[in-house]
Design a protein around this motif. Structure first.
Motif, PDB file in Angstrom:
ATOM      1  N   GLY A  80      24.364   7.759 -33.325  1.00 55.43           N
ATOM      2  CA  GLY A  80      24.985   9.289 -33.150  1.00 55.43           C
ATOM      3  C   GLY A  80      24.165  10.096 -34.251  1.00 55.43           C
ATOM      4  O   GLY A  80      24.405  11.426 -34.222  1.00 55.43           O
ATOM      5  N   SER A  81      23.705   9.481 -35.948  1.00 53.63           N
ATOM      6  CA  SER A  81      22.818  10.203 -36.536  1.00 53.63           C
ATOM      7  C   SER A  81      22.115  11.415 -35.824  1.00 53.63           C
ATOM      8  O   SER A  81      21.603  11.091 -34.553  1.00 53.63           O
ATOM      9  N   ARG A  82      21.937  12.482 -36.644  1.00 53.48           N
ATOM     10  CA  ARG A  82      21.052  13.550 -36.684  1.00 53.48           C
ATOM     11  C   ARG A  82      19.812  13.078 -36.485  1.00 53.48           C
ATOM     12  O   ARG A  82      18.831  12.164 -37.804  1.00 53.48           O
ATOM     13  N   TYR A  83      18.408  13.011 -35.999  1.00 54.77           N
ATOM     14  CA  TYR A  83      16.935  12.701 -36.307  1.00 54.77           C
ATOM     15  C   TYR A  83      16.181  13.240 -36.924  1.00 54.77           C
ATOM     16  O   TYR A  83      16.216  14.548 -37.244  1.00 54.77           O
ATOM     17  N   ASP A  84      16.076  13.259 -38.791  1.00 57.61           N
ATOM     18  CA  ASP A  84      15.476  13.778 -40.149  1.00 57.61           C
ATOM     19  C   ASP A  84      15.999  12.498 -41.054  1.00 57.61           C
ATOM     20  O   ASP A  84      15.834  11.799 -40.842  1.00 57.61           O
ATOM     21  N   TRP A  85      15.439  13.502 -41.900  1.00 59.41           N
ATOM     22  CA  TRP A  85      14.743  12.554 -43.039  1.00 59.41           C
ATOM     23  C   TRP A  85      15.668  11.156 -43.834  1.00 59.41           C
ATOM     24  O   TRP A  85      15.231   9.964 -43.851  1.00 59.41           O
ATOM     25  N   ALA A  86      16.349  11.756 -43.323  1.00 59.57           N
ATOM     26  CA  ALA A  86      18.051  11.109 -44.261  1.00 59.57           C
ATOM     27  C   ALA A  86      18.462   9.632 -43.140  1.00 59.57           C
ATOM     28  O   ALA A  86      18.279   8.802 -43.989  1.00 59.57           O
ATOM     29  N   PHE A  87      17.984  10.462 -41.540  1.00 60.58           N
ATOM     30  CA  PHE A  87      17.716   9.113 -40.693  1.00 60.58           C
ATOM     31  C   PHE A  87      17.001   8.303 -41.275  1.00 60.58           C
ATOM     32  O   PHE A  87      17.114   6.688 -41.128  1.00 60.58           O
ATOM     33  N   LEU A  88      15.724   8.584 -41.314  1.00 60.72           N
ATOM     34  CA  LEU A  88      14.339   8.251 -41.447  1.00 60.72           C
ATOM     35  C   LEU A  88      14.167   6.917 -42.274  1.00 60.72           C
ATOM     36  O   LEU A  88      14.005   6.002 -42.850  1.00 60.72           O
ATOM     37  N   ASP A  89      14.845   7.610 -43.933  1.00 65.08           N
ATOM     38  CA  ASP A  89      14.959   6.843 -44.986  1.00 65.08           C
ATOM     39  C   ASP A  89      15.771   6.066 -45.188  1.00 65.08           C
ATOM     40  O   ASP A  89      15.798   5.263 -45.844  1.00 65.08           O
ATOM     41  N   GLN A  90      17.191   5.662 -43.613  1.00 66.71           N
ATOM     42  CA  GLN A  90      17.773   4.551 -44.094  1.00 66.71           C
ATOM     43  C   GLN A  90      17.182   3.549 -43.109  1.00 66.71           C
ATOM     44  O   GLN A  90      17.875   1.921 -42.502  1.00 66.71           O
ATOM     45  N   LEU A  91      16.395   3.877 -42.608  1.00 66.74           N
ATOM     46  CA  LEU A  91      15.476   2.977 -41.914  1.00 66.74           C
ATOM     47  C   LEU A  91      15.131   1.298 -42.068  1.00 66.74           C
ATOM     48  O   LEU A  91      14.263   1.389 -43.197  1.00 66.74           O
ATOM     49  N   PRO A  92      15.058  -0.057 -41.662  1.00 66.63           N
ATOM     50  CA  PRO A  92      14.925  -1.025 -42.467  1.00 66.63           C
ATOM     51  C   PRO A  92      12.988  -0.344 -42.292  1.00 66.63           C
ATOM     52  O   PRO A  92      12.773  -0.635 -41.677  1.00 66.63           O
ATOM     53  N   PRO A  93      12.836  -1.720 -43.163  1.00 66.93           N
ATOM     54  CA  PRO A  93      11.094  -1.845 -43.168  1.00 66.93           C
ATOM     55  C   PRO A  93      11.090  -2.233 -41.885  1.00 66.93           C
ATOM     56  O   PRO A  93      11.351  -3.181 -41.769  1.00 66.93           O
ATOM     57  N   GLY A  94       9.539  -2.282 -41.255  1.00 66.60           N
ATOM     58  CA  GLY A  94       9.182  -2.392 -40.250  1.00 66.60           C
ATOM     59  C   GLY A  94       9.292  -1.550 -39.047  1.00 66.60           C
ATOM     60  O   GLY A  94       8.913  -2.287 -37.556  1.00 66.60           O
ATOM     61  N   VAL A  95      10.652  -1.182 -39.025  1.00 68.53           N
ATOM     62  CA  VAL A  95      11.216  -0.008 -37.563  1.00 68.53           C
ATOM     63  C   VAL A  95      10.731   1.169 -37.728  1.00 68.53           C
ATOM     64  O   VAL A  95       9.523   2.256 -38.934  1.00 68.53           O
ATOM     65  N   ASP A  96       9.400   1.472 -36.497  1.00 65.78           N
ATOM     66  CA  ASP A  96       9.074   2.914 -36.509  1.00 65.78           C
ATOM     67  C   ASP A  96       9.117   3.644 -36.473  1.00 65.78           C
ATOM     68  O   ASP A  96      10.873   3.772 -36.209  1.00 65.78           O
ATOM     69  N   PRO A  97       9.060   4.911 -37.221  1.00 62.88           N
ATOM     70  CA  PRO A  97       9.706   6.478 -37.430  1.00 62.88           C
ATOM     71  C   PRO A  97      10.098   6.739 -36.132  1.00 62.88           C
ATOM     72  O   PRO A  97      11.056   7.929 -35.718  1.00 62.88           O
ATOM     73  N   CYS A  98       9.390   6.528 -35.217  1.00 67.88           N
ATOM     74  CA  CYS A  98       9.662   7.572 -33.861  1.00 67.88           C
ATOM     75  C   CYS A  98      10.203   6.210 -32.655  1.00 67.88           C
ATOM     76  O   CYS A  98      10.376   6.320 -31.169  1.00 67.88           O
ATOM     77  N   GLY A  99      10.562   5.091 -32.870  1.00 72.51           N
ATOM     78  CA  GLY A  99      11.417   3.818 -32.507  1.00 72.51           C
ATOM     79  C   GLY A  99       9.997   3.868 -30.923  1.00 72.51           C
ATOM     80  O   GLY A  99      11.529   3.188 -30.073  1.00 72.51           O
ATOM     81  N   GLU A 100       8.748   3.884 -31.266  1.00 63.10           N
ATOM     82  CA  GLU A 100       8.561   3.458 -30.179  1.00 63.10           C
ATOM     83  C   GLU A 100       8.605   1.976 -29.552  1.00 63.10           C
ATOM     84  O   GLU A 100       8.203   1.758 -28.123  1.00 63.10           O
ATOM     85  N   ARG A 101       8.577   1.107 -29.978  1.00 65.83           N
ATOM     86  CA  ARG A 101       8.829  -0.586 -29.894  1.00 65.83           C
ATOM     87  C   ARG A 101      10.756  -0.846 -29.576  1.00 65.83           C
ATOM     88  O   ARG A 101      10.871  -1.640 -29.219  1.00 65.83           O
TER      89      ARG A 101
END
Length: 226
Positions: A162-183
């Motif tokens: 439900g979050s907005r796709y922004d740098w705040a969201f991207l900065d919370q992604l665990p290591p190894g998660v693609d920033p575009c979620g391609e996997r």
């Protein structure tokens, strides 16, 4: 001379940027979007986007939306039969080029190209091979407004759905998660972006877990629902 093309439309950020790139490059004239829907739930396959939202996106982009309903569950044979029928109808109208927002998964590209080649059609991948961190930067620089519509809670914290796709969201992604979620780590629904005549007024609904994935519902505000 430009050739007519159809854009494979998932309702998310990658296809939005791919459409923008294709229009900028100018070799293809995008004449329609094509989305697949779970015919039982009436939602975009995988992303879970409501049909009404996908239709509103198409209106904002000034393009017709071709809707291909898929059974649930959907086998590869069912998928290929229904997409194949849609491809044939488009080919009869002179549309032989398809555009996809895929980024780097080679098996998916080969699958798409194989199915297209069997019908004498061509696939185009405007974002292919790009650094996905740079793609994320480009999307945000272009003012793309996307929300996280579904995620895999084994890879991404469920509370981020439900979050907005922004740098705040991207900065919370665990290591190894693609920033575009391609996997398949997460998927988005776009409310505004390049090519939109006006932003969509989306209302966030409930967040639920189904079949091991977390989904946040987004609907159009009643005044704009069609």
């Amino acid at each position: 001379m430009t050739r007519p093309a159809v854009m494979s439309w998932s309702s998310g950020k990658d296809c939005t940027l791919a459409l923008h790139r294709a229009r900028q490059e100018g070799a293809l004239d995008v004449v329609a979007l094509l989305s697949t829907f779970n015919e039982t739930a009436s939602r975009v396959a995988i992303h879970g986007t409501r049909r009404a939202v996908a239709r509103a996106q198409a209106r904002a982009l000034g393009l017709p939306l071709i809707e291909v309903d898929l059974p649930a569950p959907c086998s590869n044979a069912d998928y290929e039969a229904r997409i194949g029928a849609a491809s044939l109808r488009l080919k009869e109208q002179g549309v032989r080029d398809w555009i996809f927002g895929d980024l780097f998964l080679e098996d998916i590209r080969q699958y798409r190209e194989g199915n297209l080649a069997a019908q004498g059609l061509s696939g185009h991948f405007p974002l292919w091979g790009a650094d996905t961190r740079l793609l994320a930067q480009e999307m945000l620089d272009l003012g793309l407004d996307a929300r996280i519509a579904t995620l895999d809670p084994r890879l991404v914290p469920r509370e981020l759905c439900g979050s907005r796709y922004d740098w705040a969201f991207l900065d919370q992604l665990p290591p190894g998660v693609d920033p575009c979620g391609e996997r398949g780590e997460f998927h988005t629904v776009v409310a505004n972006g390049p090519g939109f005549a006006a932003p969509l007024n989306l209302r966030q609904g409930e967040t639920v877990e189904r079949s091991g994935f977390v989904y946040t519902d987004f609907d159009l505000l009643p005044s704009v629902r069609q």
